[in-house]
Enzyme design. Sequence first.
Site, PDB file in Angstrom:
ATOM      1  N   ASP A   1      26.844 -83.381 -17.854  1.00 18.63           N
ATOM      2  CA  ASP A   1      28.162 -83.769 -18.351  1.00 18.63           C
ATOM      3  C   ASP A   1      29.180 -82.890 -17.632  1.00 18.63           C
ATOM      4  O   ASP A   1      29.479 -81.768 -18.049  1.00 18.63           O
ATOM      5  CB  ASP A   1      28.231 -83.560 -19.866  1.00 18.63           C
ATOM      6  CG  ASP A   1      29.554 -84.028 -20.472  1.00 18.63           C
ATOM      7  OD1 ASP A   1      30.551 -84.152 -19.721  1.00 18.63           O
ATOM      8  OD2 ASP A   1      29.601 -84.240 -21.698  1.00 18.63           O
TER       9      ASP A   1
ATOM     10  N   GLU B   1      29.182 -73.573 -27.204  1.00 16.66           N
ATOM     11  CA  GLU B   1      29.413 -75.017 -27.179  1.00 16.66           C
ATOM     12  C   GLU B   1      28.799 -75.542 -28.471  1.00 16.66           C
ATOM     13  O   GLU B   1      27.649 -75.955 -28.510  1.00 16.66           O
ATOM     14  CB  GLU B   1      28.784 -75.636 -25.931  1.00 16.66           C
ATOM     15  CG  GLU B   1      29.244 -77.060 -25.661  1.00 16.66           C
ATOM     16  CD  GLU B   1      28.390 -78.085 -26.376  1.00 16.66           C
ATOM     17  OE1 GLU B   1      28.577 -78.272 -27.598  1.00 16.66           O
ATOM     18  OE2 GLU B   1      27.548 -78.698 -25.709  1.00 16.66           O
TER      19      GLU B   1
ATOM     20  N   GLU C   1      26.133 -82.293 -36.873  1.00 18.69           N
ATOM     21  CA  GLU C   1      25.171 -81.361 -36.300  1.00 18.69           C
ATOM     22  C   GLU C   1      25.863 -80.154 -35.681  1.00 18.69           C
ATOM     23  O   GLU C   1      25.436 -79.588 -34.704  1.00 18.69           O
ATOM     24  CB  GLU C   1      24.228 -82.052 -35.309  1.00 18.69           C
ATOM     25  CG  GLU C   1      24.913 -82.822 -34.211  1.00 18.69           C
ATOM     26  CD  GLU C   1      24.710 -82.241 -32.825  1.00 18.69           C
ATOM     27  OE1 GLU C   1      24.419 -81.043 -32.700  1.00 18.69           O
ATOM     28  OE2 GLU C   1      24.864 -82.991 -31.877  1.00 18.69           O
TER      29      GLU C   1
END
Length: 403
Positions: A72, A164, A173
Site C-alpha cells: 500500500d 499504524e 480492529e
Amino acid sequence: MFTGGADGNGHLRRPRRPRRSGVGHAGVMGSPQGQVASGANPHPAAPPCTDYDVAYFKAYSHIGVHEEMLKDHVRTSTYRNAIMHHKDLISGKVVLDVGCGTGVLSIFCAFAGATRVYAVDASDIALQAMEIVRENELSDKVVVLHGRIEDVNIEEKVDVIISEWMGYMLLYESMLGSIIFARDKWLKPGGLILPSHASLYMASVTNSQRYHDSIYFWRDVYGIKMSSMTPLAKQCAFMEPSVETISGENVLTWPTVVAQVDCYTIQAQELETITAAFKFTSMLQAPLHGFAFWFDVEFNGPVRQKSKKQPSQSSDGNAQNASPSSKKKKPDVSIVLSTAPEDAPTHWQQTLLYLFEPIELNKDQIIEGSVTVSQSQQHARFLNICLKYFTGDQWYVKESVMR
C-alpha cells in the site's frame, strides 16, 4: 485461525481488529488540545489477553497481511514522509513503535537518526522483524520486543510513539487502546505521537452495480430463474459491513464527521461508544443503497497550547456536514493520510453498510438520523454499528456487527 479473509481476487487482506469509541455530535475525543491528559495513570493496568487476542495476534503472523500493507504505497510512503518531516524531533531521540510488524516504521525512524527504537509486536512476525533489523545492520539501534505492549518491559521513557493502529472504518480492529496505554506509561511530556489526530467520516451512497452483481444476478442464471435465492443473497451480501472500494461518483451527499480523535489526549473510556447525529441532502435523484465510512489521519507535531474550540453546530444542533475536499484539516497540518473515495485507494478501502432494500431518493431529499458505533460486549475487537434515519416520511433502522 486466520481471520483476515480475502478480497475478490483471492488476495489475503489484513485481519479485522476493533476496540471502542465515544463522542456525540461529531465531537473531538480527548482533552482540550494543548493539555496533556490529566489524571493519566503513570502505571496503567494491563488488560487480560483473551483467546480472541491470541487469535488476532496469530493472524498478524501471516506474511500476506504484511505484504498487503507494505504494498500500500499511500500508507507506507505517507508514514515515511511524516517521519522525515519530523526528523528534527526524532533524530537523537528514543522511539517506541507499537505493533511494528516487519519493522519498516522502526527502520524509517532509525534512518531519521533515532538513537534507539523499541519495536514491539505480539505476533510471531516480530521474529522476522529481528532478522530484517539484522539484515539492515541496525541491531545497535532497533530493539525488537516480542510481546504485547501491555506486557513488555521498557526501562526508559520515550520521546516518540509511532504506530499504524488504524483498522477498517478507523476504529474496527483498532489498536488505539494500546497506543493510549503506551502513551500514559512511557511517553515523555511534550513527546511526539504519529499519527496525532484522526477523523471518521460518513456519507450516503448509491451503488447499483453492487446490487446487480450480488442480488439481481439471481433473477436469471443461464436461463434458469433463481429469484428464490434473493432473500438469502441479501442476507449474505448485506448483513455485515462490507470493505470495498467505491469512487466519488458513488457518493450522494456531502460527508459528515462522525468522530475526531486527538491521540495526545484521548482516554480509554472515551472509546466505548460514539453517537453522532447527521443530516444529509441528496445531490442527485438516485437510489440510496447504503452508507459509506472512511477516515483520515494527520501527522501533527507535539501538543501546543490552543484555544478550546468545539465543532460547529447547525441551527438544529447537529454537527455541520464536511466538504469532501476539507477533511477538518487544522492550519498546521502538513501531512495527511486519507482513505476517502476521491483520493488514491488504500488497503483500508471504504466500509459500506448496505440496505437490504434500496430507497429511491429525489434530488435535495433529506436523510437525517443518528449513527452509533460501539465496542461489542462480546469482545473488544468486535464493533457494533446502529443506524437510525428518517427520509420520505418513514423511519428506518439498520444494525450490523463487524467481526
